[in-house]
Design a protein around this motif. Structure first.
Motif, mmCIF file in Angstrom:
data_model
loop_
_atom_site.group_PDB
_atom_site.id
_atom_site.type_symbol
_atom_site.label_atom_id
_atom_site.label_comp_id
_atom_site.label_asym_id
_atom_site.label_seq_id
_atom_site.Cartn_x
_atom_site.Cartn_y
_atom_site.Cartn_z
ATOM 1 N N PHE A 119 0.944 -1.312 -0.021
ATOM 2 C CA PHE A 119 -0.106 0.170 0.057
ATOM 3 C C PHE A 119 0.796 1.274 -0.092
ATOM 4 O O PHE A 119 2.141 1.215 0.675
ATOM 5 N N SER A 120 0.349 2.127 -0.718
ATOM 6 C CA SER A 120 1.198 3.460 -0.846
ATOM 7 C C SER A 120 0.749 4.187 0.474
ATOM 8 O O SER A 120 -0.120 3.987 1.392
ATOM 9 N N THR A 121 1.645 5.273 0.690
ATOM 10 C CA THR A 121 1.315 6.045 2.197
ATOM 11 C C THR A 121 0.017 6.994 2.089
ATOM 12 O O THR A 121 -0.588 6.652 3.061
ATOM 13 N N GLN A 122 -0.511 7.196 1.142
ATOM 14 C CA GLN A 122 -1.838 7.624 0.868
ATOM 15 C C GLN A 122 -2.698 6.698 1.303
ATOM 16 O O GLN A 122 -3.723 6.928 1.866
ATOM 17 N N GLU A 123 -2.656 5.659 0.552
ATOM 18 C CA GLU A 123 -3.649 4.440 0.740
ATOM 19 C C GLU A 123 -3.794 4.179 2.362
ATOM 20 O O GLU A 123 -4.723 3.789 2.904
ATOM 21 N N ILE A 124 -2.463 4.103 2.901
ATOM 22 C CA ILE A 124 -2.453 3.579 4.053
ATOM 23 C C ILE A 124 -3.178 4.720 5.069
ATOM 24 O O ILE A 124 -3.947 4.300 5.905
ATOM 25 N N ALA A 125 -2.983 6.073 4.799
ATOM 26 C CA ALA A 125 -3.565 7.153 5.399
ATOM 27 C C ALA A 125 -5.365 6.962 5.258
ATOM 28 O O ALA A 125 -5.830 7.083 6.265
ATOM 29 N N ASN A 126 -5.481 6.743 4.147
ATOM 30 C CA ASN A 126 -6.940 6.530 3.815
ATOM 31 C C ASN A 126 -7.550 5.632 4.668
ATOM 32 O O ASN A 126 -8.908 5.570 5.128
ATOM 33 N N LEU A 127 -6.888 4.191 4.712
ATOM 34 C CA LEU A 127 -7.394 2.968 5.259
ATOM 35 C C LEU A 127 -7.563 3.138 6.779
ATOM 36 O O LEU A 127 -8.491 2.611 7.405
ATOM 37 N N MET A 132 -1.708 11.945 6.124
ATOM 38 C CA MET A 132 -0.391 11.232 5.399
ATOM 39 C C MET A 132 0.776 11.768 6.386
ATOM 40 O O MET A 132 1.979 10.891 6.353
ATOM 41 N N GLY A 133 0.980 12.817 6.979
ATOM 42 C CA GLY A 133 2.076 13.256 7.906
ATOM 43 C C GLY A 133 2.411 12.117 8.944
ATOM 44 O O GLY A 133 3.517 11.738 9.141
ATOM 45 N N THR A 134 1.134 11.719 9.378
ATOM 46 C CA THR A 134 1.061 10.655 10.609
ATOM 47 C C THR A 134 1.705 9.220 10.120
ATOM 48 O O THR A 134 2.618 8.699 10.738
ATOM 49 N N LYS A 136 3.657 9.136 7.523
ATOM 50 C CA LYS A 136 4.913 9.144 7.369
ATOM 51 C C LYS A 136 5.884 9.264 8.396
ATOM 52 O O LYS A 136 6.933 8.438 8.394
ATOM 53 N N SER A 137 5.402 9.656 9.452
ATOM 54 C CA SER A 137 6.109 9.641 10.829
ATOM 55 C C SER A 137 6.106 8.214 11.251
ATOM 56 O O SER A 137 7.241 7.795 11.811
ATOM 57 N N GLN A 138 5.154 7.463 11.240
ATOM 58 C CA GLN A 138 5.101 6.183 11.634
ATOM 59 C C GLN A 138 6.033 5.257 10.893
ATOM 60 O O GLN A 138 6.940 4.503 11.438
ATOM 61 N N THR A 139 6.115 5.491 9.703
ATOM 62 C CA THR A 139 6.907 4.792 8.583
ATOM 63 C C THR A 139 8.355 4.917 8.974
ATOM 64 O O THR A 139 9.252 4.152 9.101
ATOM 65 N N SER A 140 8.815 6.245 9.177
ATOM 66 C CA SER A 140 10.017 6.624 9.602
ATOM 67 C C SER A 140 10.570 5.819 10.876
ATOM 68 O O SER A 140 11.639 5.450 10.987
ATOM 69 N N SER A 141 9.625 5.879 11.854
ATOM 70 C CA SER A 141 9.826 5.246 13.025
ATOM 71 C C SER A 141 9.856 3.612 13.001
ATOM 72 O O SER A 141 10.989 3.237 13.586
ATOM 73 N N ILE A 142 9.263 3.100 11.954
ATOM 74 C CA ILE A 142 9.204 1.629 11.746
ATOM 75 C C ILE A 142 10.816 1.581 11.012
ATOM 76 O O ILE A 142 11.614 0.535 11.669
ATOM 77 N N TYR A 143 11.152 2.069 9.967
ATOM 78 C CA TYR A 143 12.494 1.910 9.503
ATOM 79 C C TYR A 143 13.584 2.167 10.482
ATOM 80 O O TYR A 143 14.538 1.489 10.547
ATOM 81 N N ARG A 144 13.541 3.284 11.322
ATOM 82 C CA ARG A 144 14.417 3.390 12.375
ATOM 83 C C ARG A 144 14.696 2.314 13.349
ATOM 84 O O ARG A 144 15.776 1.751 13.668
ATOM 85 N N LYS A 145 13.524 1.842 13.904
ATOM 86 C CA LYS A 145 13.539 0.718 14.772
ATOM 87 C C LYS A 145 14.056 -0.571 14.196
ATOM 88 O O LYS A 145 14.699 -1.420 14.819
ATOM 89 N N ALA A 146 13.652 -0.811 13.019
ATOM 90 C CA ALA A 146 14.308 -2.236 12.138
ATOM 91 C C ALA A 146 15.685 -1.845 11.413
ATOM 92 O O ALA A 146 16.206 -2.867 11.169
ATOM 93 N N ASN A 147 16.379 -0.712 11.659
ATOM 94 C CA ASN A 147 17.587 -0.262 11.191
ATOM 95 C C ASN A 147 17.721 -0.725 9.717
ATOM 96 O O ASN A 147 18.393 -1.269 9.385
ATOM 97 N N ILE A 148 16.484 -0.325 8.946
ATOM 98 C CA ILE A 148 16.503 -0.485 7.430
ATOM 99 C C ILE A 148 16.283 1.050 7.092
ATOM 100 O O ILE A 148 15.972 1.874 7.734
ATOM 101 N N SER A 149 16.574 0.938 5.461
ATOM 102 C CA SER A 149 16.445 2.438 5.007
ATOM 103 C C SER A 149 15.255 2.654 4.435
ATOM 104 O O SER A 149 14.947 3.821 3.961
ATOM 105 N N GLY A 150 14.049 1.642 3.965
ATOM 106 C CA GLY A 150 13.049 1.935 3.283
ATOM 107 C C GLY A 150 12.195 0.749 3.048
ATOM 108 O O GLY A 150 12.319 -0.329 3.546
#
Length: 170
Positions: A119-127, A132-134, A136-150
Motif C-alpha cells: 500500500f502507498s502512504t496515501q492508501e495507508i492514511a485513507n485506510l 499522511m504526515g502521521t 510518514k512519521s510512523q513509517t520513519s519510526s518503523i524504519y529506524r527501529k528495524a535499522n533499515i532504509s526504506g
C-alpha cells in the motif's frame, strides 16, 4: 530420482488409458454408424459381442487408472493447500516475531503490514483514517527501529526468509 520414475509411470499410465479410450471410442462410433445406417459389417472372423465386452472392460480399466490419478491429484492438492496455509501462517509468525523484537507499537505494526502488502502512504492514511504526515512519521519510526532504509528493504527482509539459503547460493 524415485519421484521422477513415479511421475513417468503415472504419465505412461494416463497415456495408455487415453489410447484405450480413443480406440474404444473409435470402435463404438463405427458400431453406432453401422447400426444407424443399417450397414452389415462382416464379423465372421470375430464375435461382435466379445469385442464390445473387451471394449467395456478396457474402458473400465482406463476409468480406474484415471480415477486413481484424479484421487491422488486431489490429495496432493489438499496437502499443498495445507502447506501453503502453514507457510503463510509461519511467515506471519516470523513477521510478528521481528516486529516484537523491533518494539513496534500496535499502530506501527498495522502500518508495517500495509507497507509489506504494498500500500502507498496515501492508501495507508485513507485506510487508517489518519493524515499522511502521521503515516510518514510512523513509517520513519518503523524504519529506524528495524535499522533499515526504506520500504524495499523492509519487504526484502522478509522475502529473504521465504527464499531461503538454497536460492541465495545460486
Amino acid at each position: 530420482m524415485q519421484i521422477a520414475q513415479k511421475t513417468s509411470v503415472e504419465i505412461k499410465s494416463l497415456i495408455f488409458s487415453f489410447l484405450i479410450i480413443t480406440i474404444c471410442q473409435f470402435f463404438f462410433l463405427i458400431d453406432i454408424y453401422a447400426d444407424f445406417f443399417r450397414i452389415d459389417i462382416d464379423t465372421s472372423w470375430f464375435d461382435h459381442d466379445q469385442i464390445e465386452l473387451f471394449a467395456v472392460i478396457s474402458l473400465t480399466f482406463a476409468m480406474v487408472v484415471i480415477g486413481k490419478q484424479i484421487w491422488q491429484l486431489l490429495r496432493e492438492n489438499s496437502k499443498f493447500k495445507d502447506s501453503i496455509q502453514v507457510a503463510s501462517g509461519e511467515l506471519l509468525t516470523v513477521i510478528y516475531y521481528h516486529f516484537a523484537g523491533w518494539k513496534l507499537s500496535p499502530s506501527e505494526i498495522e502500518v508495517a503490514l500495509m507497507l509489506i502488502k504494498g500500500f502507498s502512504t496515501q492508501e495507508i492514511a485513507n485506510l487508517r483514517n489518519t493524515k499522511m504526515g502521521t503515516v510518514k512519521s510512523q513509517t520513519s519510526s518503523i524504519y529506524r527501529k528495524a535499522n533499515i532504509s526504506g520500504r524495499n528493504e523492509l519487504v526484502a527482509y522478509f522475502v529473504e526468509d521465504l527464499l531461503g539459503e538454497k536460492y541465495l547460493e545460486k
